[in-house]
Design an enzyme around this catalytic site. Structure first.
Site, PDB file in Angstrom:
ATOM      1  N   GLU A 116       9.510   1.241  -6.285  1.00 44.08           N
ATOM      2  CA  GLU A 116       9.856   1.088  -4.886  1.00 44.08           C
ATOM      3  C   GLU A 116       8.787   1.713  -3.988  1.00 44.08           C
ATOM      4  O   GLU A 116       8.172   2.710  -4.337  1.00 44.08           O
ATOM      5  CB  GLU A 116      11.229   1.708  -4.617  1.00 44.08           C
ATOM      6  CG  GLU A 116      12.305   0.887  -5.302  1.00 44.08           C
ATOM      7  CD  GLU A 116      13.708   1.449  -5.166  1.00 44.08           C
ATOM      8  OE1 GLU A 116      14.654   0.667  -5.152  1.00 44.08           O
ATOM      9  OE2 GLU A 116      13.856   2.679  -5.089  1.00 44.08           O
ATOM     10  N   CYS A 129       5.308   5.472   1.817  1.00 48.96           N
ATOM     11  CA  CYS A 129       5.587   6.315   0.662  1.00 48.96           C
ATOM     12  C   CYS A 129       5.415   5.453  -0.586  1.00 48.96           C
ATOM     13  O   CYS A 129       6.148   4.475  -0.767  1.00 48.96           O
ATOM     14  CB  CYS A 129       7.019   6.848   0.783  1.00 48.96           C
ATOM     15  SG  CYS A 129       7.520   7.855  -0.607  1.00 48.96           S
ATOM     16  N   CYS A 136       9.853   8.576 -14.194  1.00 46.87           N
ATOM     17  CA  CYS A 136       9.108   9.839 -14.226  1.00 46.87           C
ATOM     18  C   CYS A 136       9.461  10.543 -15.526  1.00 46.87           C
ATOM     19  O   CYS A 136      10.620  10.539 -15.929  1.00 46.87           O
ATOM     20  CB  CYS A 136       9.513  10.702 -13.023  1.00 46.87           C
ATOM     21  SG  CYS A 136       8.557  12.223 -12.868  1.00 46.87           S
ATOM     22  N   CYS A 140      13.639  16.418 -13.067  1.00 45.52           N
ATOM     23  CA  CYS A 140      14.203  17.305 -12.052  1.00 45.52           C
ATOM     24  C   CYS A 140      15.658  16.892 -11.846  1.00 45.52           C
ATOM     25  O   CYS A 140      15.955  15.712 -11.652  1.00 45.52           O
ATOM     26  CB  CYS A 140      13.405  17.205 -10.766  1.00 45.52           C
ATOM     27  SG  CYS A 140      11.677  17.613 -11.028  1.00 45.52           S
ATOM     28  N   CYS A 143      16.923  14.731  -8.786  1.00 43.34           N
ATOM     29  CA  CYS A 143      16.130  13.558  -8.389  1.00 43.34           C
ATOM     30  C   CYS A 143      16.577  12.308  -9.140  1.00 43.34           C
ATOM     31  O   CYS A 143      16.656  12.315 -10.369  1.00 43.34           O
ATOM     32  CB  CYS A 143      14.660  13.835  -8.659  1.00 43.34           C
ATOM     33  SG  CYS A 143      13.609  12.398  -8.418  1.00 43.34           S
ATOM     34  N   GLY A 195       7.657   8.907  -9.568  1.00 31.96           N
ATOM     35  CA  GLY A 195       6.632   9.369 -10.493  1.00 31.96           C
ATOM     36  C   GLY A 195       5.941  10.647 -10.080  1.00 31.96           C
ATOM     37  O   GLY A 195       6.033  11.100  -8.949  1.00 31.96           O
ATOM     38  N   GLU A 196       5.268  11.226 -11.053  1.00 31.60           N
ATOM     39  CA  GLU A 196       4.484  12.446 -10.830  1.00 31.60           C
ATOM     40  C   GLU A 196       3.013  12.029 -10.754  1.00 31.60           C
ATOM     41  O   GLU A 196       2.392  11.727 -11.781  1.00 31.60           O
ATOM     42  CB  GLU A 196       4.736  13.421 -11.989  1.00 31.60           C
ATOM     43  CG  GLU A 196       3.804  14.622 -12.047  1.00 31.60           C
ATOM     44  CD  GLU A 196       3.636  15.355 -10.713  1.00 31.60           C
ATOM     45  OE1 GLU A 196       4.623  15.872 -10.179  1.00 31.60           O
ATOM     46  OE2 GLU A 196       2.489  15.388 -10.201  1.00 31.60           O
ATOM     47  N   SER A 227       2.180  14.593  -3.432  1.00 37.69           N
ATOM     48  CA  SER A 227       3.232  15.555  -3.742  1.00 37.69           C
ATOM     49  C   SER A 227       3.343  15.736  -5.248  1.00 37.69           C
ATOM     50  O   SER A 227       3.436  14.763  -5.996  1.00 37.69           O
ATOM     51  CB  SER A 227       4.570  15.052  -3.178  1.00 37.69           C
ATOM     52  OG  SER A 227       5.617  15.924  -3.580  1.00 37.69           O
ATOM     53  N   SER A 249       6.534  20.472  -4.698  1.00 38.00           N
ATOM     54  CA  SER A 249       7.997  20.512  -4.783  1.00 38.00           C
ATOM     55  C   SER A 249       8.397  21.879  -5.293  1.00 38.00           C
ATOM     56  O   SER A 249       8.469  22.102  -6.502  1.00 38.00           O
ATOM     57  CB  SER A 249       8.485  19.421  -5.742  1.00 38.00           C
ATOM     58  OG  SER A 249       8.138  18.175  -5.219  1.00 38.00           O
ATOM     59  N   PHE A 250       8.645  22.777  -4.394  1.00 40.43           N
ATOM     60  CA  PHE A 250       8.867  24.175  -4.779  1.00 40.43           C
ATOM     61  C   PHE A 250      10.328  24.421  -5.146  1.00 40.43           C
ATOM     62  O   PHE A 250      10.653  24.805  -6.247  1.00 40.43           O
ATOM     63  CB  PHE A 250       8.401  25.086  -3.639  1.00 40.43           C
ATOM     64  CG  PHE A 250       8.006  26.438  -4.133  1.00 40.43           C
ATOM     65  CD1 PHE A 250       6.940  26.586  -5.004  1.00 40.43           C
ATOM     66  CD2 PHE A 250       8.683  27.574  -3.727  1.00 40.43           C
ATOM     67  CE1 PHE A 250       6.567  27.840  -5.475  1.00 40.43           C
ATOM     68  CE2 PHE A 250       8.324  28.831  -4.188  1.00 40.43           C
ATOM     69  CZ  PHE A 250       7.266  28.964  -5.049  1.00 40.43           C
ATOM     70  N   HIS A 251      11.204  24.235  -4.161  1.00 44.80           N
ATOM     71  CA  HIS A 251      12.650  24.119  -4.379  1.00 44.80           C
ATOM     72  C   HIS A 251      13.428  25.338  -4.865  1.00 44.80           C
ATOM     73  O   HIS A 251      14.654  25.298  -4.904  1.00 44.80           O
ATOM     74  CB  HIS A 251      12.978  22.951  -5.325  1.00 44.80           C
ATOM     75  CG  HIS A 251      12.431  21.633  -4.901  1.00 44.80           C
ATOM     76  ND1 HIS A 251      12.340  21.245  -3.588  1.00 44.80           N
ATOM     77  CD2 HIS A 251      11.942  20.594  -5.625  1.00 44.80           C
ATOM     78  CE1 HIS A 251      11.826  20.037  -3.519  1.00 44.80           C
ATOM     79  NE2 HIS A 251      11.562  19.613  -4.723  1.00 44.80           N
ATOM     80  N   ASN A 326      19.499  14.453  -0.643  1.00 47.62           N
ATOM     81  CA  ASN A 326      19.994  13.078  -0.505  1.00 47.62           C
ATOM     82  C   ASN A 326      20.790  12.712  -1.736  1.00 47.62           C
ATOM     83  O   ASN A 326      20.278  12.789  -2.860  1.00 47.62           O
ATOM     84  CB  ASN A 326      18.821  12.113  -0.328  1.00 47.62           C
ATOM     85  CG  ASN A 326      18.099  12.384   0.974  1.00 47.62           C
ATOM     86  OD1 ASN A 326      18.722  12.478   2.032  1.00 47.62           O
ATOM     87  ND2 ASN A 326      16.782  12.548   0.908  1.00 47.62           N
ATOM     88  N   CYS A 369      14.174  10.327   0.343  1.00 43.55           N
ATOM     89  CA  CYS A 369      13.507  11.059  -0.738  1.00 43.55           C
ATOM     90  C   CYS A 369      14.427  11.221  -1.923  1.00 43.55           C
ATOM     91  O   CYS A 369      15.548  11.680  -1.781  1.00 43.55           O
ATOM     92  CB  CYS A 369      13.156  12.486  -0.348  1.00 43.55           C
ATOM     93  SG  CYS A 369      12.284  12.659   1.135  1.00 43.55           S
TER      94      CYS A 369
HETATM   95  N1  SAH Z   1       6.998  13.647  -8.266  1.00 44.60           N
HETATM   96  C1  SAH Z   1       6.514  14.178  -7.055  1.00 44.60           C
HETATM   97  C2  SAH Z   1       6.790  13.242  -5.902  1.00 44.60           C
HETATM   98  C3  SAH Z   1       8.220  13.160  -5.634  1.00 44.60           C
HETATM   99  S1  SAH Z   1       9.181  12.787  -4.368  1.00 44.60           S
HETATM  100  C4  SAH Z   1       7.154  15.505  -6.800  1.00 44.60           C
HETATM  101  O1  SAH Z   1       8.124  15.824  -7.456  1.00 44.60           O
HETATM  102  O2  SAH Z   1       6.652  16.233  -5.956  1.00 44.60           O
HETATM  103  C5  SAH Z   1       9.008  13.732  -2.930  1.00 44.60           C
HETATM  104  C6  SAH Z   1       9.989  14.890  -2.743  1.00 44.60           C
HETATM  105  O3  SAH Z   1      11.371  14.496  -2.751  1.00 44.60           O
HETATM  106  C7  SAH Z   1       9.827  15.931  -3.814  1.00 44.60           C
HETATM  107  O4  SAH Z   1       9.706  17.187  -3.225  1.00 44.60           O
HETATM  108  C8  SAH Z   1      11.118  15.826  -4.562  1.00 44.60           C
HETATM  109  O5  SAH Z   1      11.407  17.014  -5.233  1.00 44.60           O
HETATM  110  C9  SAH Z   1      12.085  15.479  -3.459  1.00 44.60           C
HETATM  111  N2  SAH Z   1      13.369  14.950  -3.930  1.00 44.60           N
HETATM  112  C10 SAH Z   1      13.653  14.388  -5.110  1.00 44.60           C
HETATM  113  N3  SAH Z   1      14.954  14.041  -5.162  1.00 44.60           N
HETATM  114  C11 SAH Z   1      15.502  14.381  -3.990  1.00 44.60           C
HETATM  115  C12 SAH Z   1      16.817  14.237  -3.421  1.00 44.60           C
HETATM  116  N4  SAH Z   1      17.784  13.657  -4.101  1.00 44.60           N
HETATM  117  N5  SAH Z   1      17.017  14.678  -2.162  1.00 44.60           N
HETATM  118  C13 SAH Z   1      16.012  15.225  -1.460  1.00 44.60           C
HETATM  119  N6  SAH Z   1      14.753  15.372  -1.944  1.00 44.60           N
HETATM  120  C14 SAH Z   1      14.498  14.957  -3.180  1.00 44.60           C
HETATM  121 FE1  SF4 Z   2       9.654  13.283 -11.129  1.00 45.54          FE
HETATM  122 FE2  SF4 Z   2       9.184  14.276  -8.686  1.00 45.54          FE
HETATM  123 FE3  SF4 Z   2      11.613  13.288  -9.293  1.00 45.54          FE
HETATM  124 FE4  SF4 Z   2      10.790  15.570 -10.388  1.00 45.54          FE
HETATM  125  S1  SF4 Z   2      11.175  15.178  -8.196  1.00 45.54           S
HETATM  126  S2  SF4 Z   2      11.789  13.874 -11.486  1.00 45.54           S
HETATM  127  S3  SF4 Z   2       8.605  15.197 -10.662  1.00 45.54           S
HETATM  128  S4  SF4 Z   2       9.702  12.126  -9.204  1.00 45.54           S
END
Ligand code: SAH
Ligand code: SF4
Length: 392
Positions: A116, A129, A136, A140, A143, A195-196, A227, A249-251, A326, A369
């Protein structure tokens, strides 16, 4: 491979040669690769510099797909190109437009896989985006993409192709002789889709080099944000070989919590990641790093977390992007309450960091996201499996 093929975690990248007729797709070749391909196809060495410039401009500046339209090339040379090459983008299967103007494209790539791509218009700019992998390999727990089992790396052409198909859809290719548009519709690109990106390094790098090239799509490296979940060994390389902006993606603010949210933390923990990030702005000559922080109710959203966060990143030029979680079907978390998100943002802001709260866009079409995952993808995990992996 069809979607019902056995589930695999192996990441494969398709070769650049397309199976049909053995022709090479020009889309996604770097300048050096395109030069070599033109020579291999019979372009005389002494002409190649000029030919490369001409073809490049047709493909990436004007968005032309037919060699016949490359009017400054001789008929014979156009025939030679057509015999050896194609200019192909991935196919747009569906396009959904949200009430807020966000567009989500379901894009089919070779092998029948789908990814997508999301276009988010704003008043004075527009962000695209893009995805770098089908699914991936990282899991996580918050996600949606991470629940998809089937994974393959996108080729450079499939990555550049997403930018090009969005420009097609938005009608953004310049017309010869027309005055230059002041504001661009696709003014920014974020590698924040599926994806990463740092696990598909070469293809992402080559694709971004094409996108940044001043004689083509010409997006500055400061308008591209990659990212990553924190693939430490590739971060310095990204600074040197791509040089775009970085988001991480610190979190979480403790390894115990980050281990459950971003399991790659078990390999490269918070300290290791931060040590690497300290060097990024200098290496890439960019201003600051974006720390992404998803707000999960009662998991990582306390005042103590906010305070720990600013302590951890002290000394790193940074902005903290708070992302309200989300939801997606079967998700094992809830979005933090709005007051909680604001209280968190306030602590971060008072410590001297910009702390914007990311407004979810395109939620009605599941384009926000972390919601990306092709609905047609049948190899999905159950909510039980997801909860088990999250350690819940
Ligand atoms: N794989 C990369 C790119 C990912 S997406 C990464 O992990 O950084 C971009 C952002 O959306 C990342 O920070 C990811 O952690 C965040 N994300 C993933 N799932 C989410 C969700 N359900 N709600 C909000 N943010 C989310
Ligand atoms: Fe992959 Fe990024 Fe989703 Fe983590 S947040 S599963 S690295 S796409």
């Amino acid at each position: 491979m069809t979607l019902s093929a056995p589930i695999t975690q192996d990441v494969l990248t398709l070769p650049r040669k397309l199976p049909e007729g053995g022709k090479t797709n020009l889309v996604g070749l770097t300048r050096d690769q395109l030069r070599a391909a033109l020579i291999a196809a019979g372009t005389p060495e002494k002409q190649v510099k000029m030919r490369l410039g001409q073809v490049w401009q047709w493909v990436y500046h004007f968005g032309i797909r037919e060699f016949a339209q490359m009017t400054n090339l001789s008929k014979d040379y156009r025939a030679l190109l057509a015999e050896n090459f194609v200019i192909e983008l991935p196919e747009v299967v569906t396009r959904q437009i949200s009430a807020d103007g966000t567009r989500k494209y379901l894009v089919r790539i070779a092998g029948g896989h789908e990814v997508e791509t999301v276009y988010i218009p704003e008043e004075t700019r527009g962000t695209l985006c893009i995805s770098s992998q089908v699914g991936c390999t990282l899991t996580c727990s918050f996600c949606h993409t991470g629940t998809q089992k089937l994974v393959r790396n996108l080729t450079a052409g499939e990555i550049v192709g997403q930018v090009m198909l969005a420009r097609d859809d938005l009608g953004e290719w310049p017309v010869a002789g027309a005055p230059k548009e002041e504001t661009r519709m696709v003014s920014n690109v974020v590698l924040m889709g599926m994806g990463e990106p740092l696990y598909n390094f070469e293809n992402v790098r080559d694709a971004m080099q094409v996108v940044m090239d001043g004689e083509g799509i010409s997006l500055s490296r400061r308008r591209i944000t990659l990212s990553t979940s924190g693939i430490v060994p590739e971060i310095a390389r990204a600074a040197e070989e791509i040089g775009c902006l970085l988001a991480v993606s610190f979190h979480a603010t403790t390894d115990a919590v980050r281990d459950t949210l971003v399991p790659v933390n078990k390999k490269w923990n918070i300290k290791t990641l931060l040590d690497t990030l300290r060097d990024y702005p200098r290496l890439s000559n960019s201003e600051r790093i974006t720390f992404e922080y998803v707000m999960l109710k009662d998991v990582n959203d306390s005042d103590a977390d906010a305070r720990r966060l600013v302590k951890l990143i002290a000394g790193i030029p940074a902005k903290i992007n708070l992302i309200p979680f989300n939801e997606w079907p079967g998700a094992p978390y809830q979005r933090s309450d709005w007051e909680r998100i604001e209280a968190f943002a306030d602590i971060v802001y008072k410590a001297g960091y910009a702390s914007p709260i990311r407004t979810p866009r395109g939620e009605d079409i599941m384009a926000a996201c972390g919601q990306l995952k092709s609905a047609t993808e049948r190899a999905r995990k159950s909510s039980k499996e997801i909860a088990a992996e999250a350690g819940l």
